[in-house]
Enzyme design. Structure first.
Site, PDB file in Angstrom:
ATOM      1  N   ASP A  30       0.828  -1.203   0.000  1.00  0.00           N
ATOM      2  CA  ASP A  30       0.000   0.000   0.000  1.00  0.00           C
ATOM      3  C   ASP A  30       0.861   1.252   0.000  1.00  0.00           C
ATOM      4  OD1 ASP A  30       0.775   0.108   2.828  1.00  0.00           O
ATOM      5  OD2 ASP A  30      -0.806  -1.387   3.144  1.00  0.00           O
ATOM      6  N   ASP A 201       1.463   4.624 -19.926  1.00  0.00           N
ATOM      7  CA  ASP A 201       1.360   3.222 -20.309  1.00  0.00           C
ATOM      8  C   ASP A 201       0.826   3.083 -21.734  1.00  0.00           C
ATOM      9  OD1 ASP A 201       1.255   0.321 -19.342  1.00  0.00           O
ATOM     10  OD2 ASP A 201      -0.773   0.614 -20.098  1.00  0.00           O
ATOM     11  N   GLU A 270       5.771   4.738 -22.529  1.00  0.00           N
ATOM     12  CA  GLU A 270       6.040   3.328 -22.832  1.00  0.00           C
ATOM     13  C   GLU A 270       5.599   3.066 -24.266  1.00  0.00           C
ATOM     14  OE1 GLU A 270       4.696  -1.155 -21.460  1.00  0.00           O
ATOM     15  OE2 GLU A 270       3.244   0.449 -21.720  1.00  0.00           O
TER      16      GLU A 270
END
Length: 539
Positions: A30, A201, A270
């Site tokens: 976390d 991403d 990416e």
């Protein structure tokens, strides 16, 4: 260097939050766990943290399927925890980069729930919808990376929707300007919270071919790439039309215009395309698109001096304006200590050499958590697999769980200091002997070698900002010069597990004998290197 260009030559430490540190004892890492380990991160000598997704999500793809871009999934904490993380990291002069998954959402996102109802609602055109062919089959031959057709039938609309990844990850329609603006507004939400940048991403997947043209077939001998081979039909096509469309360049400019309003904010894209190096160059060109590009070209199984030299050299030829970012490992591929190993067990000397090689290439660097320990790929039993990719393609491809197992902080406690409860993936037994606790107690450990090298690198402008000039060398030696403002550093690496030598006539004025990595020797125009050895010299 201008303060706003802090990212040039930076070392970025990737944290996969599920597996870093669990503080609420649910077996899942976390945000508070990251906060608790910031002093450890600082000790590594890195400049920034890249945190994989922690947003609200059904977790079908472990956070890369986002249902709310502006909130934290409760398993990771709260927005208050994130504010604390930002403040605590900045107090330690650590930048925070977060993942942004822009090309697709979860099918549980409110946008998609509305869009799928009918073709007349306000969000009807926010995703990629298409009619079936006359025979009811999919609109074209596009395939999903995770196997099978990239199209899923939706009975509410009586249409197909596009998903380049999981069925639960529908693709947004970036041809719609309202979508682009909504996406940028979500990005700005985090800029206002004080993040220092974004790892974007699959950023070349935002646009699709508006004509929905079929992808052409790829010859059998060329079916290769990141996890794509004969067992995955995705490798059977040239992906000319389902990603990397020309319209995406204008969207890269829109992202840059937004980031430029927040001095120092950086974008790292990416990129996985048919020619990733060329796309990296395009997406970082002219100073008005992405700041850095990041590809999978050194995340392959090819561990040869020639491949590394040719890959980096090709990018240098293509990317005349942009800034590269290199990585040997991440959360999607087998860990480099196993992927490029020379024996059944990972080798601490090899791990230390590989980190030094990575951090000596021109550009910035992404280091995946555990790489500083020399962790190898964990062997995860099929019954313990969580990754849908691995479950589908087992046993030929075991998926990504082997690189995602929890960090081994201790070697004696039941769950290696990661949690007091059984973690979401099992602790790798073979990782215990590489624990942080053990390595901190060993002066010559891979961990100490890593932090020492990164501290030394900060004193070397040639390595941070210099150009790169490769020396043609036989296998298994990689050698190059780094030039910066009249200074030059020679870097030589032995990728092999046997001693090597290299004939080279240079004026080695400083061989950095205090650097533990500098295991090579120079005498009589010859560099001598032990197995997995390195040699650095100012010339």
């Amino acid at each position: 260097m201008a303060q706003n260009e802090w990212w040039k030559g930076a070392v970025i430490y990737q944290i996969y939050p599920r597996s870093f540190q669990d503080t609420n004892n649910d077996g899942i890492g976390d945000l508070q766990g990251i906060i608790n380990k910031l002093d450890y991160v600082k000790s590594l000598g890195v400049d920034a943290i890249w945190i994989s997704p922690f947003f609200k999500s059904p977790m079908k793809d472990f956070g890369y399927d986002i249902s709310d871009y502006r909130d934290i999934d409760p398993m990771f904490g709260s927005l208050d925890d994130f504010d604390t993380l930002i403040a605590q990291a900045h107090q330690r002069d650590i930048k925070i980069i977060i993942d942004q998954v822009l090309s697709h959402t979860s099918n549980e996102h409110e946008w998609f729930i509305q869009s799928r109802e009918n073709s007349l609602n306000a969000k009807a055109d926010w995703y990629v919808w298409a009619d079936a062919k006359a025979d009811g089959s999919a609109p074209n031959n596009w395939l999903s990376i995770f196997g099978g057709s990239a199209w899923q039938w939706e009975p509410r609309r009586c249409q197909y929707y596009l998903h380049n990844f999981l069925t639960e990850q529908p693709d947004l329609n970036f041809h719609n300007p309202d979508v682009r603006q909504a996406v940028l507004d979500n990005v700005e939400f985090w800029l206002k919270k004080g993040v220092d940048g974004f790892r974007l991403d699959a950023i070349n997947f935002c646009y699709h071919d508006a004509q929905l043209r079929d992808n052409p077939a790829k010859p059998k001998e060329l079916r290769q790439g990141r996890g794509f081979s004969e067992d995955n039909p995705y490798a059977f096509q040239y992906h000319h039309f389902n990603n990397t469309q020309p319209e995406n360049l204008a969207f890269m400019q829109e992202i840059r215009q937004l980031l430029d309003r927040y001095p120092g904010a950086v974008s790292l894209g990416e990129i996985s395309s048919e020619d990733s190096l060329k796309t990296m160059a395009e997406y970082t060109s002219d100073g008005n698109k992405l700041h850095m590009g990041y590809s999978f070209e050194l995340l392959t199984n090819d561990y040869s001096a020639a491949y590394i030299r040719e890959t980096v050299s090709k990018l240098e030829q293509e990317m005349t304006q942009g800034w590269p970012c290199w990585a040997f490992s991440n959360h999607d591929v087998e860990r480099v200590a196993s992927r490029w190993h020379h024996s059944d067990n990972t080798d601490p000397q090899q791990a230390a050499m590989l980190s030094a090689l990575l951090a000596s290439l021109r550009g910035s660097v992404c280091v995946y958590q555990g790489e500083e320990l020399g962790l190898g790929e964990a062997d995860v039993a099929f019954s313990d697999l969580q990754d849908p990719y691995g479950i589908t393609f087992w046993p030929n491809f075991k998926g990504r769980d082997g690189c995602r197992t929890p960090m081994p902080w201790q070697d004696t406690t039941e769950f290696a200091g990661f949690s007091s409860q059984a973690p979401w993936l099992p602790i790798a037994a073979e990782h215990r002997k590489y624990s942080v606790e053990q390595q901190l107690a060993q002066p010559n450990s891979t961990l100490h070698m890593f932090s020492h090298f990164m501290a030394w690198r900060k004193t070397m402008p040639t390595l941070l900002l210099g150009s790169i000039e490769f020396i043609h060398t036989p296998e298994p030696i990689v050698a190059f010069y780094r030039h910066y403002q009249g200074e030059c550093t020679l870097c030589v690496f032995n990728l092999g597990d046997k001693a090597q030598s290299l004939n080279l006539t240079v004026n080695a004025s400083d061989t950095h004998s205090d650097l533990p990595h500098n295991t090579g020797q120079y005498a009589n125009s010859e560099v001598s290197l032990p197995r997995f050895g390195c040699f650095f010299a100012n010339i």
